[in-house]
Write a protein that holds these residues in place. Structure first.
Motif: not given
Length: 116
Positions: A40-47, A49-50
């Motif tokens: 979930e943290r990885g998804k948040r970071t990706h979002r 950054c985008n």
């Protein structure tokens, strides 16, 4: 009927084995939880950054701003009435789209015959 020492020892060993299994099971569950939280943290970071990349592509000047300056700019932008209206409109449109997708997935979308 009294149990013999051997019976009691066997019972203790059996319970210790069960306890060990439960501890391993608990550790596996903890590891799974960490895995999902990390995902979930990885998804948040990706979002995020985008989103940041999108902002920078729309206004390259913001690349030079400090975090404080960027926060002040965003607070100013989001305080503008026309921006607030646009955000509400997009949020409402998005919520409606999600609701329609859920209804379609659940088979609860009214047909044209139901609305006549």
């Amino acid at each position: 009927m009294a149990k013999t020492i051997d019976q009691l020892q066997a019972e203790i060993e059996k319970k210790e084995a069960q306890l060990s299994q439960e501890r391993h099971k608990e550790q596996r569950l903890k590891n799974r939880l960490k895995y999902y939280e990390k995902g979930e943290r990885g998804k948040r970071t990706h979002r995020l950054c985008n989103l940041g990349g999108t902002v920078e592509s729309l206004a390259p000047e913001v690349k030079e701003l400090t975090r404080t300056e960027m926060c002040e700019l965003m607070e100013y932008i989001f305080s503008l009435p026309e921006v607030q209206r646009a955000v509400r409109h997009v949020a409402i449109t998005h919520a409606g789209k999600i609701k329609r997708e859920e209804e379609k997935a659940n088979g609860t979308v009214p047909s044209d015959r139901d609305t006549d």
